[in-house]
Design an enzyme around this catalytic site. Sequence first.
Site, PDB file in Angstrom:
ATOM      1  N   GLY A  13      26.424  67.794  11.375  1.00  0.00           N
ATOM      2  CA  GLY A  13      25.678  66.720  12.048  1.00  0.00           C
ATOM      3  C   GLY A  13      26.487  66.118  13.193  1.00  0.00           C
ATOM      4  O   GLY A  13      26.308  64.948  13.529  1.00  0.00           O
ATOM      5  N   SER A  15      26.415  66.666  16.356  1.00  0.00           N
ATOM      6  CA  SER A  15      25.837  66.606  17.709  1.00  0.00           C
ATOM      7  C   SER A  15      25.427  65.200  18.114  1.00  0.00           C
ATOM      8  O   SER A  15      25.276  64.923  19.311  1.00  0.00           O
ATOM      9  CB  SER A  15      24.612  67.540  17.790  1.00  0.00           C
ATOM     10  OG  SER A  15      25.016  68.875  17.634  1.00  0.00           O
ATOM     11  N   SER A 146      27.505  55.867   1.993  1.00  0.00           N
ATOM     12  CA  SER A 146      26.802  54.720   2.590  1.00  0.00           C
ATOM     13  C   SER A 146      26.930  53.528   1.647  1.00  0.00           C
ATOM     14  O   SER A 146      27.136  53.703   0.441  1.00  0.00           O
ATOM     15  CB  SER A 146      25.320  55.048   2.764  1.00  0.00           C
ATOM     16  OG  SER A 146      24.586  53.889   3.123  1.00  0.00           O
ATOM     17  N   TYR A 159      16.864  57.788  -0.482  1.00  0.00           N
ATOM     18  CA  TYR A 159      18.114  57.702   0.289  1.00  0.00           C
ATOM     19  C   TYR A 159      19.231  57.129  -0.578  1.00  0.00           C
ATOM     20  O   TYR A 159      20.343  57.656  -0.608  1.00  0.00           O
ATOM     21  CB  TYR A 159      17.887  56.845   1.540  1.00  0.00           C
ATOM     22  CG  TYR A 159      19.083  56.798   2.473  1.00  0.00           C
ATOM     23  CD1 TYR A 159      19.421  57.907   3.254  1.00  0.00           C
ATOM     24  CD2 TYR A 159      19.885  55.658   2.573  1.00  0.00           C
ATOM     25  CE1 TYR A 159      20.518  57.880   4.107  1.00  0.00           C
ATOM     26  CE2 TYR A 159      20.981  55.626   3.423  1.00  0.00           C
ATOM     27  CZ  TYR A 159      21.289  56.732   4.191  1.00  0.00           C
ATOM     28  OH  TYR A 159      22.381  56.699   5.044  1.00  0.00           O
ATOM     29  N   ALA A 161      19.471  57.122  -3.808  1.00  0.00           N
ATOM     30  CA  ALA A 161      19.845  58.102  -4.841  1.00  0.00           C
ATOM     31  C   ALA A 161      20.749  59.176  -4.242  1.00  0.00           C
ATOM     32  O   ALA A 161      21.750  59.583  -4.851  1.00  0.00           O
ATOM     33  CB  ALA A 161      18.586  58.734  -5.433  1.00  0.00           C
ATOM     34  N   LYS A 163      22.767  58.988  -1.665  1.00  0.00           N
ATOM     35  CA  LYS A 163      24.102  58.498  -1.301  1.00  0.00           C
ATOM     36  C   LYS A 163      24.923  58.141  -2.546  1.00  0.00           C
ATOM     37  O   LYS A 163      26.135  58.317  -2.565  1.00  0.00           O
ATOM     38  CB  LYS A 163      23.987  57.311  -0.338  1.00  0.00           C
ATOM     39  CG  LYS A 163      23.446  57.714   1.036  1.00  0.00           C
ATOM     40  CD  LYS A 163      24.361  58.717   1.730  1.00  0.00           C
ATOM     41  CE  LYS A 163      23.901  59.088   3.110  1.00  0.00           C
ATOM     42  NZ  LYS A 163      24.842  59.976   3.815  1.00  0.00           N
TER      43      LYS A 163
HETATM   44  N1  LIG Z   1      23.450  54.872  10.954  1.00  0.00           N
HETATM   45  C1  LIG Z   1      23.757  54.162   9.866  1.00  0.00           C
HETATM   46  O1  LIG Z   1      23.582  52.907   9.818  1.00  0.00           O
HETATM   47  C2  LIG Z   1      24.353  54.836   8.665  1.00  0.00           C
HETATM   48  C3  LIG Z   1      24.799  54.011   7.606  1.00  0.00           C
HETATM   49  C4  LIG Z   1      25.365  54.618   6.479  1.00  0.00           C
HETATM   50  C5  LIG Z   1      25.481  56.008   6.417  1.00  0.00           C
HETATM   51  N2  LIG Z   1      25.021  56.769   7.457  1.00  0.00           N
HETATM   52  C6  LIG Z   1      25.163  58.209   7.321  1.00  0.00           C
HETATM   53  O2  LIG Z   1      25.920  58.720   8.411  1.00  0.00           O
HETATM   54  C7  LIG Z   1      25.532  60.079   8.679  1.00  0.00           C
HETATM   55  C8  LIG Z   1      25.203  60.243  10.150  1.00  0.00           C
HETATM   56  O3  LIG Z   1      24.128  59.354  10.459  1.00  0.00           O
HETATM   57  P1  LIG Z   1      23.752  58.951  11.961  1.00  0.00           P
HETATM   58  O4  LIG Z   1      23.364  57.524  11.925  1.00  0.00           O
HETATM   59  O5  LIG Z   1      24.787  59.424  12.903  1.00  0.00           O
HETATM   60  O6  LIG Z   1      22.408  59.810  12.128  1.00  0.00           O
HETATM   61  P2  LIG Z   1      21.790  60.592  13.388  1.00  0.00           P
HETATM   62  O7  LIG Z   1      20.383  60.808  13.030  1.00  0.00           O
HETATM   63  O8  LIG Z   1      22.154  59.892  14.651  1.00  0.00           O
HETATM   64  O9  LIG Z   1      22.577  61.980  13.365  1.00  0.00           O
HETATM   65  C9  LIG Z   1      22.418  62.875  12.295  1.00  0.00           C
HETATM   66  C10 LIG Z   1      22.788  64.268  12.764  1.00  0.00           C
HETATM   67  O10 LIG Z   1      22.629  65.132  11.627  1.00  0.00           O
HETATM   68  C11 LIG Z   1      21.947  66.304  12.045  1.00  0.00           C
HETATM   69  N3  LIG Z   1      21.223  66.899  10.921  1.00  0.00           N
HETATM   70  C12 LIG Z   1      20.129  66.407  10.265  1.00  0.00           C
HETATM   71  N4  LIG Z   1      19.716  67.279   9.337  1.00  0.00           N
HETATM   72  C13 LIG Z   1      20.576  68.320   9.382  1.00  0.00           C
HETATM   73  C14 LIG Z   1      20.665  69.559   8.678  1.00  0.00           C
HETATM   74  N5  LIG Z   1      19.760  69.893   7.734  1.00  0.00           N
HETATM   75  N6  LIG Z   1      21.674  70.402   8.975  1.00  0.00           N
HETATM   76  C15 LIG Z   1      22.573  70.107   9.940  1.00  0.00           C
HETATM   77  N7  LIG Z   1      22.526  68.970  10.662  1.00  0.00           N
HETATM   78  C16 LIG Z   1      21.536  68.091  10.383  1.00  0.00           C
HETATM   79  C17 LIG Z   1      20.984  65.797  13.129  1.00  0.00           C
HETATM   80  O11 LIG Z   1      20.538  66.871  13.949  1.00  0.00           O
HETATM   81  C18 LIG Z   1      21.857  64.792  13.859  1.00  0.00           C
HETATM   82  O12 LIG Z   1      22.621  65.401  14.884  1.00  0.00           O
HETATM   83  C19 LIG Z   1      24.366  60.362   7.727  1.00  0.00           C
HETATM   84  O13 LIG Z   1      24.841  61.024   6.586  1.00  0.00           O
HETATM   85  C20 LIG Z   1      23.867  58.966   7.363  1.00  0.00           C
HETATM   86  O14 LIG Z   1      23.176  58.943   6.144  1.00  0.00           O
HETATM   87  C21 LIG Z   1      24.468  56.220   8.571  1.00  0.00           C
END
Ligand SMILES: NC(=O)c1ccc[n+]([C@@H]2O[C@H](COP(=O)([O-])OP(=O)(O)OC[C@H]3O[C@@H](n4cnc5c(N)ncnc54)[C@H](O)[C@@H]3O)[C@@H](O)[C@H]2O)c1
Length: 257
Positions: A13, A15, A146, A159, A161, A163
């Site tokens: 992830g 990108s 998370s 979600y 569950a 995490k």
């Molecule tokens: N943004 C928040 O507030 C927050 C808080 C706690 C935890 N998180 C966790 O942090 C991580 C990143 O979240 P983010 O906010 O950067 O999200 P985002 O949506 O900006 O980025 C997620 C990335 O994961 C990639 N992705 C999704 N499904 C995929 C798959 N099946 N295979 C490969 N890549 C895949 C997407 O293409 C994207 O580039 C996640 O695990 C999310 O649950 C985010």
Amino acid sequence: MIDLSGKVAFVTGGSSGIGRAIAYTLAQVGAHLVIADLTESAREGGPTTGELIVADGGSAEHVLLDVSDSAQVSRVVADVSTRLGGIDILVNNAGVLVSGTVVETDDETWRRQMSVNVDGTFHCTREVIRQLLALDRPGKVVNISSISGLRGNPGFAAYCASKGAIVNFTRQVALDYAAHGINVNAVAPGFVTTEMTALYDDQTRDALSAQTPRGRWATAQDIANAVLFLASPLADHIVGENLLVDGGWTIGTPVQL
Ligand SMILES: NC(=O)c1ccc[n+]([C@@H]2O[C@H](COP(=O)([O-])OP(=O)(O)OC[C@H]3O[C@@H](n4cnc5c(N)ncnc54)[C@H](O)[C@@H]3O)[C@@H](O)[C@H]2O)c1
């Protein structure tokens, strides 16, 4: 102080959002980055993560990967490991967020949530640890959990569950491989401004900031800094930890009674 020159880091992830900041940060201290994602494009737009890294003198490549597909993960990890001589650092960051109370969550939605967040973390961890053991090398695995893995989050049953599963998976895998020099830890972000949290309106954002002792949301860089630490030799004696990076949100609200 941290030098990851000669290390190969595989960030799922990577990108977009948090993964993009993690990949950029690890590359800044010398790691070669493998950015494994469904797409090369950043959800927020702009250059790809690989382009950003290379423009700043770093080393990176993109590989297309759906972490929920077990066979694909096995193939990609084997290819990368053979080509680059092994993967030293794995960051399981790829994730999706689906909303719904338990009653509103249908089977397909539940499966989608689990297949990316939980199955994806399982697939990548298994394959990378397998190759570390085969190469008899130490390594670092950092899972992105998370605050929703530690507390309830109204309206996000699947979600939370997923995490929660990652938090205890981290402890369990850490236990099995600590003696091999493979550290498995997690970083638990609070609210972070990315495309994933674009669903929150300004009013909700302000309310959540007010409930956070630090008084603001996290940046993706806040999370990347914690991952950098756990991926480095500075964390060699840290095993199965779930490091909160939430501005104090989980310890309590800053309201004086
Ligand atoms: N943004 C928040 O507030 C927050 C808080 C706690 C935890 N998180 C966790 O942090 C991580 C990143 O979240 P983010 O906010 O950067 O999200 P985002 O949506 O900006 O980025 C997620 C990335 O994961 C990639 N992705 C999704 N499904 C995929 C798959 N099946 N295979 C490969 N890549 C895949 C997407 O293409 C994207 O580039 C996640 O695990 C999310 O649950 C985010």
